[in-house]
Scaffold this motif. Structure first.
Motif, PDB file in Angstrom:
ATOM      1  N   PHE A  39     -49.963  -2.502 -12.968  1.00  0.00           N
ATOM      2  CA  PHE A  39     -49.165  -1.836 -11.936  1.00  0.00           C
ATOM      3  C   PHE A  39     -47.721  -1.634 -12.422  1.00  0.00           C
ATOM      4  CE2 PHE A  39     -46.018  -2.516  -8.557  1.00  0.00           C
ATOM      5  CZ  PHE A  39     -46.302  -1.457  -7.691  1.00  0.00           C
ATOM      6  N   GLY A  40     -47.120  -2.711 -12.913  1.00  0.00           N
ATOM      7  CA  GLY A  40     -45.724  -2.643 -13.358  1.00  0.00           C
ATOM      8  C   GLY A  40     -45.516  -1.660 -14.490  1.00  0.00           C
ATOM      9  N   ARG A  41     -46.398  -1.708 -15.488  1.00  0.00           N
ATOM     10  CA  ARG A  41     -46.275  -0.768 -16.614  1.00  0.00           C
ATOM     11  C   ARG A  41     -46.443   0.671 -16.144  1.00  0.00           C
ATOM     12  NH1 ARG A  41     -44.271  -2.683 -21.564  1.00  0.00           N
ATOM     13  NH2 ARG A  41     -45.222  -0.868 -22.517  1.00  0.00           N
ATOM     14  N   ARG A  42     -47.366   0.887 -15.197  1.00  0.00           N
ATOM     15  CA  ARG A  42     -47.583   2.248 -14.688  1.00  0.00           C
ATOM     16  C   ARG A  42     -46.337   2.770 -13.984  1.00  0.00           C
ATOM     17  NH1 ARG A  42     -49.513   7.228 -15.198  1.00  0.00           N
ATOM     18  NH2 ARG A  42     -49.893   8.180 -13.189  1.00  0.00           N
ATOM     19  N   VAL A  43     -45.728   1.949 -13.156  1.00  0.00           N
ATOM     20  CA  VAL A  43     -44.506   2.366 -12.458  1.00  0.00           C
ATOM     21  C   VAL A  43     -43.429   2.713 -13.475  1.00  0.00           C
ATOM     22  CG1 VAL A  43     -42.628   1.564 -10.960  1.00  0.00           C
ATOM     23  CG2 VAL A  43     -45.013   1.087 -10.339  1.00  0.00           C
ATOM     24  N   TRP A  44     -43.233   1.849 -14.457  1.00  0.00           N
ATOM     25  CA  TRP A  44     -42.196   2.059 -15.469  1.00  0.00           C
ATOM     26  C   TRP A  44     -42.476   3.316 -16.296  1.00  0.00           C
ATOM     27  CZ3 TRP A  44     -41.929   0.551 -20.990  1.00  0.00           C
ATOM     28  CH2 TRP A  44     -40.639   0.604 -21.502  1.00  0.00           C
ATOM     29  N   GLU A  45     -43.709   3.466 -16.757  1.00  0.00           N
ATOM     30  CA  GLU A  45     -44.053   4.615 -17.604  1.00  0.00           C
ATOM     31  C   GLU A  45     -44.069   5.927 -16.828  1.00  0.00           C
ATOM     32  OE1 GLU A  45     -47.689   3.288 -19.424  1.00  0.00           O
ATOM     33  OE2 GLU A  45     -46.598   2.007 -20.859  1.00  0.00           O
ATOM     34  N   SER A  46     -44.490   5.912 -15.565  1.00  0.00           N
ATOM     35  CA  SER A  46     -44.528   7.149 -14.779  1.00  0.00           C
ATOM     36  C   SER A  46     -43.128   7.626 -14.416  1.00  0.00           C
ATOM     37  CB  SER A  46     -45.391   6.994 -13.528  1.00  0.00           C
ATOM     38  OG  SER A  46     -44.798   6.095 -12.628  1.00  0.00           O
ATOM     39  N   ASP A  47     -42.138   6.749 -14.554  1.00  0.00           N
ATOM     40  CA  ASP A  47     -40.733   7.120 -14.333  1.00  0.00           C
ATOM     41  C   ASP A  47     -40.028   7.324 -15.674  1.00  0.00           C
ATOM     42  OD1 ASP A  47     -38.506   7.704 -12.741  1.00  0.00           O
ATOM     43  OD2 ASP A  47     -37.842   5.611 -12.686  1.00  0.00           O
ATOM     44  N   ASN A  48     -40.808   7.693 -16.693  1.00  0.00           N
ATOM     45  CA  ASN A  48     -40.275   7.937 -18.037  1.00  0.00           C
ATOM     46  C   ASN A  48     -39.479   6.761 -18.584  1.00  0.00           C
ATOM     47  OD1 ASN A  48     -41.359  10.578 -18.321  1.00  0.00           O
ATOM     48  ND2 ASN A  48     -39.771  11.310 -16.918  1.00  0.00           N
ATOM     49  N   LYS A  49     -39.957   5.554 -18.281  1.00  0.00           N
ATOM     50  CA  LYS A  49     -39.353   4.316 -18.770  1.00  0.00           C
ATOM     51  C   LYS A  49     -37.869   4.222 -18.401  1.00  0.00           C
ATOM     52  CE  LYS A  49     -42.760   4.027 -22.418  1.00  0.00           C
ATOM     53  NZ  LYS A  49     -43.056   3.899 -23.823  1.00  0.00           N
ATOM     54  N   ASN A  50     -37.574   4.688 -17.216  1.00  0.00           N
ATOM     55  CA  ASN A  50     -36.216   4.721 -16.705  1.00  0.00           C
ATOM     56  C   ASN A  50     -35.806   3.352 -16.161  1.00  0.00           C
ATOM     57  OD1 ASN A  50     -33.912   5.287 -14.916  1.00  0.00           O
ATOM     58  ND2 ASN A  50     -34.405   7.419 -15.343  1.00  0.00           N
ATOM     59  N   GLU A  51     -34.551   3.040 -16.336  1.00  0.00           N
ATOM     60  CA  GLU A  51     -33.996   1.759 -15.868  1.00  0.00           C
ATOM     61  C   GLU A  51     -34.164   1.595 -14.354  1.00  0.00           C
ATOM     62  OE1 GLU A  51     -31.694  -1.802 -16.960  1.00  0.00           O
ATOM     63  OE2 GLU A  51     -32.838  -0.361 -18.108  1.00  0.00           O
ATOM     64  N   ARG A  52     -34.088   2.700 -13.607  1.00  0.00           N
ATOM     65  CA  ARG A  52     -34.189   2.580 -12.139  1.00  0.00           C
ATOM     66  C   ARG A  52     -35.552   2.028 -11.729  1.00  0.00           C
ATOM     67  NH1 ARG A  52     -34.037   8.615 -11.670  1.00  0.00           N
ATOM     68  NH2 ARG A  52     -36.162   9.074 -12.230  1.00  0.00           N
ATOM     69  N   SER A  53     -36.610   2.347 -12.493  1.00  0.00           N
ATOM     70  CA  SER A  53     -37.926   1.809 -12.148  1.00  0.00           C
ATOM     71  C   SER A  53     -37.945   0.291 -12.328  1.00  0.00           C
ATOM     72  CB  SER A  53     -39.029   2.476 -12.968  1.00  0.00           C
ATOM     73  OG  SER A  53     -38.840   2.259 -14.340  1.00  0.00           O
ATOM     74  N   LEU A  54     -37.166  -0.219 -13.273  1.00  0.00           N
ATOM     75  CA  LEU A  54     -37.071  -1.672 -13.443  1.00  0.00           C
ATOM     76  C   LEU A  54     -36.377  -2.314 -12.250  1.00  0.00           C
ATOM     77  CD1 LEU A  54     -36.210  -1.962 -17.237  1.00  0.00           C
ATOM     78  CD2 LEU A  54     -38.438  -2.204 -16.126  1.00  0.00           C
ATOM     79  N   VAL A  55     -35.403  -1.594 -11.670  1.00  0.00           N
ATOM     80  CA  VAL A  55     -34.737  -2.089 -10.466  1.00  0.00           C
ATOM     81  C   VAL A  55     -35.752  -2.180  -9.327  1.00  0.00           C
ATOM     82  CG1 VAL A  55     -32.962  -1.577  -8.732  1.00  0.00           C
ATOM     83  CG2 VAL A  55     -32.480  -1.190 -11.162  1.00  0.00           C
TER      84      VAL A  55
ATOM     85  N   ARG B 257     -38.067  -7.110 -17.392  1.00  0.00           N
ATOM     86  CA  ARG B 257     -38.319  -6.588 -18.747  1.00  0.00           C
ATOM     87  C   ARG B 257     -39.255  -7.523 -19.519  1.00  0.00           C
ATOM     88  NH1 ARG B 257     -32.779  -5.651 -18.595  1.00  0.00           N
ATOM     89  NH2 ARG B 257     -32.285  -3.446 -18.434  1.00  0.00           N
ATOM     90  N   LEU B 258     -38.943  -8.806 -19.474  1.00  0.00           N
ATOM     91  CA  LEU B 258     -39.781  -9.792 -20.169  1.00  0.00           C
ATOM     92  C   LEU B 258     -41.196  -9.804 -19.596  1.00  0.00           C
ATOM     93  CD1 LEU B 258     -37.266 -12.759 -20.516  1.00  0.00           C
ATOM     94  CD2 LEU B 258     -38.182 -11.346 -22.368  1.00  0.00           C
ATOM     95  N   TYR B 259     -41.295  -9.731 -18.293  1.00  0.00           N
ATOM     96  CA  TYR B 259     -42.589  -9.746 -17.620  1.00  0.00           C
ATOM     97  C   TYR B 259     -43.462  -8.575 -18.081  1.00  0.00           C
ATOM     98  CZ  TYR B 259     -45.994  -9.969 -13.829  1.00  0.00           C
ATOM     99  OH  TYR B 259     -47.158 -10.062 -13.105  1.00  0.00           O
ATOM    100  N   LEU B 260     -42.855  -7.411 -18.218  1.00  0.00           N
ATOM    101  CA  LEU B 260     -43.592  -6.216 -18.626  1.00  0.00           C
ATOM    102  C   LEU B 260     -43.749  -6.104 -20.142  1.00  0.00           C
ATOM    103  CD1 LEU B 260     -42.103  -3.560 -16.180  1.00  0.00           C
ATOM    104  CD2 LEU B 260     -44.278  -4.778 -15.992  1.00  0.00           C
ATOM    105  N   GLY B 261     -43.120  -7.013 -20.871  1.00  0.00           N
ATOM    106  CA  GLY B 261     -43.237  -6.978 -22.324  1.00  0.00           C
ATOM    107  C   GLY B 261     -42.364  -5.901 -22.944  1.00  0.00           C
TER     108      GLY B 261
END
Length: 195
Positions: A147-163, A178-182
């Motif tokens: 789930f987390g990787r999908r959210v991050w990648e679908s937002d073009n690995k944007n910092e806001r998705s990490l927020v 960041r550590l959690y998602l590797g």
């Protein structure tokens, strides 16, 4: 499973692998496993919270409120259309067999209680091996990380998705997320190189 006190790193699946796995489980008649993978990958909940969801909380609903076991925080979860379809399908299959209980757990054991985390971890290892899904140290966390990787990648690995993910996962900082998602320094360097 790791020894008590030992840390292991679990990886997530690629999104296409997750979708393919859901499709194959549904086709093969493994309805509870199909629903587990679907809910786990689309909701991003910890396994303890996921296992305590009942049909009457989510079936034919747009969203639901959950109090997280680990943090005690309340969270509203919006139910993705894919999960709605899976819930309708699985509840329909259970109705055909005379085993549907609207007040029952989505992931009930044979006595009507929720499945245990240990059982789910063993079952996921079996599923991943059977369907040749390669993940590092497969466990229930694999679904949350997917789930987390999908959210991050679908937002073009944007910092806001990490927020957003930091808030969703109730992490104390973006660094923890960041550590959690590797997401390592090498991963971040590759973002710059890809420009």
């Amino acid at each position: 499973m790791s020894a008590k006190g030992q840390k292991t790193t679990t990886s997530g699946m690629s999104w296409n692998e997750a979708l393919g796995l859901m499709h194959r489980l549904k086709q093969d008649g493994k309805h509870r496993d199909y629903l587990l993978i679907c809910c786990g990958c689309f909701m991003g909940l910890r396994i303890g919270d996921l296992l305590n969801i009942r049909f009457n909380q989510v079936l034919d609903k747009e969203d639901f409120l959950i109090t997280e076991q680990k943090t005690g925080k309340q969270r509203r979860i919006t139910i993705h259309d894919t999960v709605k379809d899976a819930l309708r399908f699985v509840s329909g299959e259970l109705m055909k067999k005379g085993r549907f209980d609207n007040d029952g757990y989505l992931f009930a054991n044979r006595w009507g209680g929720p499945l245990t985390r240990c059982y789910v971890n063993r079952q996921l290892k079996t599923i991943f091996a059977h369907y040749k899904i390669r993940v590092q140290n497969p466990s229930s966390h694999t679904l949350r990380k997917t789930f987390g990787r999908r959210v991050w990648e679908s937002d073009n690995k944007n910092e806001r998705s990490l927020v957003y993910l930091s808030e969703i996962f109730s992490h104390s900082s973006l660094q923890v997320t960041r550590l959690y998602l590797g997401i390592t320094a090498g991963t971040i360097a590759n973002v710059y190189k890809s420009l």
